[in-house]
Every structure is written in C-alpha cells, then in structure tokens.
Design an enzyme around this catalytic site. Structure first.
Site, short mmCIF file in Angstrom:
data_model
loop_
_atom_site.label_atom_id
_atom_site.label_comp_id
_atom_site.label_asym_id
_atom_site.label_seq_id
_atom_site.Cartn_x
_atom_site.Cartn_y
_atom_site.Cartn_z
N ASP A 244 -12.15 6.94 4.04
CA ASP A 244 -10.93 6.68 4.82
C ASP A 244 -10.52 5.20 4.74
OD1 ASP A 244 -8.78 7.25 6.41
OD2 ASP A 244 -9.91 7.33 8.29
N LYS B 15 0.85 -1.21 0.00
CA LYS B 15 0.00 0.00 0.00
C LYS B 15 0.87 1.25 0.00
CE LYS B 15 -3.22 2.57 3.00
NZ LYS B 15 -4.09 2.55 4.20
N ASP C 43 -2.65 10.19 4.05
CA ASP C 43 -4.04 9.78 4.23
C ASP C 43 -4.77 10.75 5.16
OD1 ASP C 43 -6.42 8.46 4.46
OD2 ASP C 43 -5.64 6.75 5.61
N ASP D 201 1.68 6.09 5.72
CA ASP D 201 0.69 5.20 5.11
C ASP D 201 1.19 4.58 3.81
OD1 ASP D 201 -1.71 4.01 5.66
OD2 ASP D 201 -2.93 5.49 4.60
N ARG E 246 -7.77 -0.51 1.08
CA ARG E 246 -8.35 -1.72 0.47
C ARG E 246 -8.78 -1.46 -0.96
NH1 ARG E 246 -12.57 -2.02 5.31
NH2 ARG E 246 -10.72 -1.16 6.27
N GLU F 109 -9.45 3.61 2.33
CA GLU F 109 -8.97 3.76 0.95
C GLU F 109 -7.92 2.73 0.57
OE1 GLU F 109 -7.67 5.26 3.44
OE2 GLU F 109 -5.54 4.99 3.05
N LYS G 68 -10.31 12.38 8.74
CA LYS G 68 -9.78 11.95 10.03
C LYS G 68 -9.80 13.11 11.02
CE LYS G 68 -6.48 8.43 8.46
NZ LYS G 68 -7.12 7.28 9.11
N1 BES Z 1 -4.23 4.37 7.04
C1 BES Z 1 -5.33 4.01 7.84
C2 BES Z 1 -5.00 2.95 8.88
C3 BES Z 1 -4.07 3.36 9.98
C4 BES Z 1 -4.59 3.82 11.17
C5 BES Z 1 -2.71 3.26 9.84
C6 BES Z 1 -3.74 4.20 12.19
C7 BES Z 1 -1.85 3.63 10.87
C8 BES Z 1 -2.37 4.10 12.04
C9 BES Z 1 -6.48 3.47 6.98
O1 BES Z 1 -6.55 3.96 5.69
C10 BES Z 1 -7.75 3.83 7.68
O2 BES Z 1 -7.99 4.99 7.82
N2 BES Z 1 -8.51 2.85 8.09
C11 BES Z 1 -9.72 3.07 8.78
C12 BES Z 1 -10.74 2.07 8.28
C13 BES Z 1 -12.12 2.33 8.77
C14 BES Z 1 -12.67 3.59 8.16
C15 BES Z 1 -12.99 1.16 8.39
C16 BES Z 1 -9.48 2.87 10.28
O3 BES Z 1 -8.73 1.96 10.64
O4 BES Z 1 -9.99 3.65 11.06
ZN ZN Z 2 -4.71 4.63 4.87
ZN ZN Z 3 -7.64 5.80 5.58
#
Ligand code: BES
Ligand code: ZN
Ligand code: ZN
Length: 497
Positions: free
Chosen positions: A345, A263, A268, A286, A349, A347, A275
């Site tokens: 968010d 990825k 992000d 990220d 996947r 994104e 966020k």
């Molecule tokens: N890049 C984030 C995941 C992440 C969170 C990485 C904290 C490092 C530290 C990812 O893109 C994300 O935002 N995931 C969301 C998914 C949710 C919206 C289903 C998450 O984990 O909150």
């Molecule tokens: Zn992300």
């Molecule tokens: Zn995200």
C-alpha cells in the site's frame, strides 16, 4: 459568464444583484450611521429609503471577517438583491467574495451582478475576483442522466478604475482551464480513468499545445529498468506508463530544467496489503498529483515562461491478482537502488522513485513532486493544508510564498534525519515502510529523497487536499485541482517574460 470591469457608479448601475465587498471598518461605520454619502452601502441605503440599514443591522450586528449576508429587494427598480461580504485586502479574501457572489446568485436567482468594493484596495483586485468567479463556477455533470441545467450567473461588472485587459482575462482563463482539467480528471471514476486515459490526455495536451511527449509502456519500462512502476502495476490488467511531457522555451533565460512529477495511481486498493473497505472509498483520487501536473503543463504550454520544464507522470493501478507483488518482494529501481517492498500500500513512493530517477537521468536541475502519498499528512495537517518537504530552504520558501498567493495552503514539515535509518532494509538498500507507525508523511518523504540525486527538491503531500467531501468557498466537492495554480505561479515567476 461575461466579466468586465468599468468605473461604474452605484447610483447609475442597473443590475439584478449588487455585491459589496466591505472592510470591517466601513461596514462598522455604516452600521453606526457614520458612512459618507459616497459609500456604496450608504448609497444602497438611500435608494432603499433606509430599509437596507435596518435589515443589515439585524443580519450582521457586528462586522465579521469572511462573513456575508444577502437582502432581497423584489420591488426595487435598480436592483433586486444585495450581497454584503466583509473582506480584507488580500487576494484570497477577494476570491472568497467572488465565491459568495456565485452562491448568492444561485440562492436569490439573480443572474447579473455589479461587484463593488468599499475600502478594499488591491493591485490585482479585478484579477482575483475574476479568478474566484471562474473557480466557483465549476460543475462536474458528466454522469448525471439529467444534468443540472439551472440558470447560472451570466454577467458580472466589476466596478473598478483599472480596466481588466483582454490579455489578463485570457491569461486567467487559461490558468482556470488547467485547474478544470485537473478537477475533471480527478473526478472521473476509476472505471473511466485508467493509466491509458492519463497517457492519452498527456498526448492530447502535447499535440494541441506543442509539447514533446514520451510514453513508456510495459515493454519499454522493462527495458528502462523501471521495475518499481512495474511491481506496483503487476496485479492489474491495465498497462502502466511513465509519461514525460517536455516544454522547451523559444528563448531560455536560464540553464534550469525544472522537473515536476505527479503520482498517477488511478486506483489504490492497497494491493496484498489491502486497504480496509472504508479506506478504499476515494482512492480514485490517488492520481490527483498527476492531474495537477497535467493541468499545469497545459497552462505552461500556452503561457510560455522562458524556462525549461519537464513533467513526469508514473501511472498505474494498485490491484490484486495472481501475479501481484507480494509483501517481502525485492525490486531493483530505475537508478539501481534495491527496495524491499514490505507494504504494497506504500506504492506511491515506489512509482515516484522511478520517475525521480528518470528526471535525474535527464539532467533535471530541480524536482518538485505532488503526490497523495500518505494518510499521515492528513492526521498532521487535516484537509485544508498540504504538507511541504524540501531539502532546500530557498525553494521551500518560494513555494510557501507562491502557494500563499494562490490561496493553496502549504505547511512545511521536517525531514528528520534520525528517521533515515528506519527505511534501511537488512537485505536490500531500502525498504518502503518503517517498522513503526509514526511520522508516516516524513518516512514517505525521506524515501523519495533517496531518489532525488541531491538536487534541490520539494515534495507536496496532497493526500488531504486533493479532494474535498463538501463544497467550500470556491472549492467544489470532489477533486479540487490543488497544486495547479501554485505550480503555474511558481514556474511563471522563474521564467517570467
Ligand atoms: N494513497 C494512499 C495515501 C492516501 C491516504 C491518500 C488517504 C488519500 C487519503 C497511499 O498510497 C497509502 O496507502 N499510504 C499508506 C502508507 C503506509 C502503508 C506506510 C498510508 O498512508 O496509510
Ligand atoms: Zn496511493
Ligand atoms: Zn497506497
């Protein structure tokens, strides 16, 4: 740092720092005055006329695995300081011993060292020590107007019967170079590391080490039907790419074509599912999955295993503007499956879906992906251990073994079938989030599996381990380079030559 190994004996050695890696048992014997005269701890004690035992028994009354202490001997002729580390006969313990040598050298300001092991015998002892020393010496100085020019450990002699061959040293250094590349890329701020930067780095590795590199830009992604990558990139003025690096061995011993996918979201923000401010800090990391895959490919191109390996990196920024993807938009991914984007968010996947589909199209025989995919995996496993998901027990087992050897912690989590319904959309094939907040790491993994085309597949959710908020052992603060050594070890073990 000059590193060599030789069967040097302590009584003959003349250096600034003596580092002893002792087992619990031998340290305990030493404290009780029962160590033999050939024991390094005992020899240091004789040289210092008993002072060493007296100080040691105060500094560490009982042996404690993984603990260390230092003693200074400013007036001694043969050495100026001693480090004692209580270790175990495991590669990871030896790497941590190495980390404590680097720390002791810094704090005592002693820059040459003889490292001796007492009662700890391991086949790859010197290799692990070298690996630990190199991993611990990482610095990221680029943005300091006055870079840290403090002196560094210059020379380490490993007291050992088996000589470190030039070939082994060069192999280990090549692997560490891959880790360093991943750390450097990860540490770059997002205003210095754009999708273009990732693409340029890939091309550079390709040029330098003879890999075939393909990059799809916006127009080409449109033609390809990589609409998931395009949807995530829509709100950014930076162009997105899908990058492919292909390594073809001179003699292939197998019909396998392993796809490794990382990825590469260079920043992000969450997009319109924005966020909160506190969660945005660190989102420059990220792209650490992409960085690990690039680091691994740089190593692979040089160590040349006899198996075909293709890396895929979908890379873009997740930002907001008037064109950015809305919550509720539906897209058609590269393999034709449609997705309702219910959270911008989630994104990672999405962009990985297109990369997976391209790997399947290119006849990959197995897929391994690394992604900072979910905050959920951090809730589950914390910041020292990544989550492993796999639809294939043999692949999962092998990765667990390899990561354990590398000292990169992985824990297998389940793909709970009952949750599959949670990502079915009422108006598209899939939706990118569930309608509940539970088991987000599992939901993310199940979504990816939809694009793996029934191939053996393993997913490493590295959200918790890709970066560290403090230096610990041989892992620096900031980007850790997690995954490079596991990937390399795994790929070399398949195509070993
Ligand atoms: N890049 C984030 C995941 C992440 C969170 C990485 C904290 C490092 C530290 C990812 O893109 C994300 O935002 N995931 C969301 C998914 C949710 C919206 C289903 C998450 O984990 O909150
Ligand atoms: Zn992300
Ligand atoms: Zn995200």
């Amino acid at each position: 740092m000059k590193i060599s190994s030789s069967p040097i004996s302590l009584t003959k050695a003349s250096t600034e720092l003596i580092a002893v890696n002792a087992s619990e048992e031998s340290y305990s014997k030493f404290l009780k005055g029962k160590a033999s005269t050939s024991s390094p701890l005992q020899q240091i004690n004789s040289i210092t006329k008993g002072a060493f035992l007296a100080i040691s028994s105060k500094k560490m009354e009982k042996p404690k695995k993984g603990s260390s202490f230092t003693v200074e001997f400013p007036t001694e002729k043969k050495f100026k300081g001693v480090l004692v580390y209580v270790g175990t006969p495991e590669d990871e313990s030896v790497r941590k011993f190495a980390a404590s040598i680097v720390q002791a050298s810094k704090s005592l300001k002693l820059y040459s060292c003889v490292a001796i092991s007492e009662d700890i015998n391991l086949v790859h002892y010197s290799d692990s020590l070298l690996e630990g020393l190199e991993l611990s010496s990482y610095k990221f100085n680029k943005w300091k107007s006055a870079p840290d020019k403090s002196p560094q450990l210059k020379e380490v002699t490993i007291a050992s019967q088996d000589k470190l061959s030039a070939k082994t040293i060069s192999k280990i250094r090549t692997i560490i170079d891959g880790v360093t590349l991943a750390r450097d890329l990860g540490n770059l701020p997002a205003n210095e590391c754009f999708p273009t930067t990732i693409a340029e780095t890939a091309r550079e590795i390709g040029r330098e080490h003879g890999l075939e590199v393909t990059t799809w830009n916006k127009k080409q992604l449109q033609k390809l039907g990589a609409n998931a990558i395009l949807a995530v990139a829509k709100g950014s003025s930076e162009e997105a790419y899908l990058i492919r690096l292909k390594y073809t061995p001179a003699n292939s011993s197998s019909k396998r074509n392993i796809a490794i996918i990382g990825k590469g979201v260079t920043y992000d923000t969450g997009g319109y599912s924005l966020k909160p401010a506190g969660s945005m800090d660190g989102m420059k990391f990220d792209m650490c999955g992409a960085a690990a895959v690039l680091g691994a490919m740089k190593v692979i191109a040089q160590l040349k295993p006899s198996v075909e390996i293709t890396a895929y990196i979908p890379t873009c920024e997740n930002m907001i503007n008037g064109e950015a993807t809305r919550v509720g938009d539906i897209i058609t991914t590269l393999n034709g499956k449609t997705v309702e984007i219910l959270n911008t968010d989630a994104e990672g996947r999405l962009i990985l879906a297109d990369a997976f589909a391209q790997a399947v199209k290119d006849n990959a025989t197995e897929i391994i992906d690394l992604a900072t995919l979910t905050g959920g995996v951090i809730v589950a496993l914390g910041t020292y251990c990544a989550g492993l998901f796999s639809n294939n027990d043999a692949l999962a087992q092998k990765l667990l073994e390899t990561s354990n050897e590398a000292g990169e912690k992985l824990w297998r989590l389940p793909l709970i079938e009952e949750h599959r319904d949670d990502i079915k959309s009422s108006i598209a094939d899939l939706k990118n989030i569930a309608s509940h907040r539970w088991s987000q790491a599992i939901i993310g993994a199940l979504f990816l599996e939809e694009f793996a085309g029934n191939l053996p597949w393993a997913h490493l959710d590295i959200a918790g381990v890709a970066d560290s908020d403090k230096a610990i052992g041989y892992t620096p603060k900031g980007a850790t380079g997690f995954g490079v050594r596991t990937l390399v070890k795994y790929l070399l073990s398949i195509g070993s030559n």
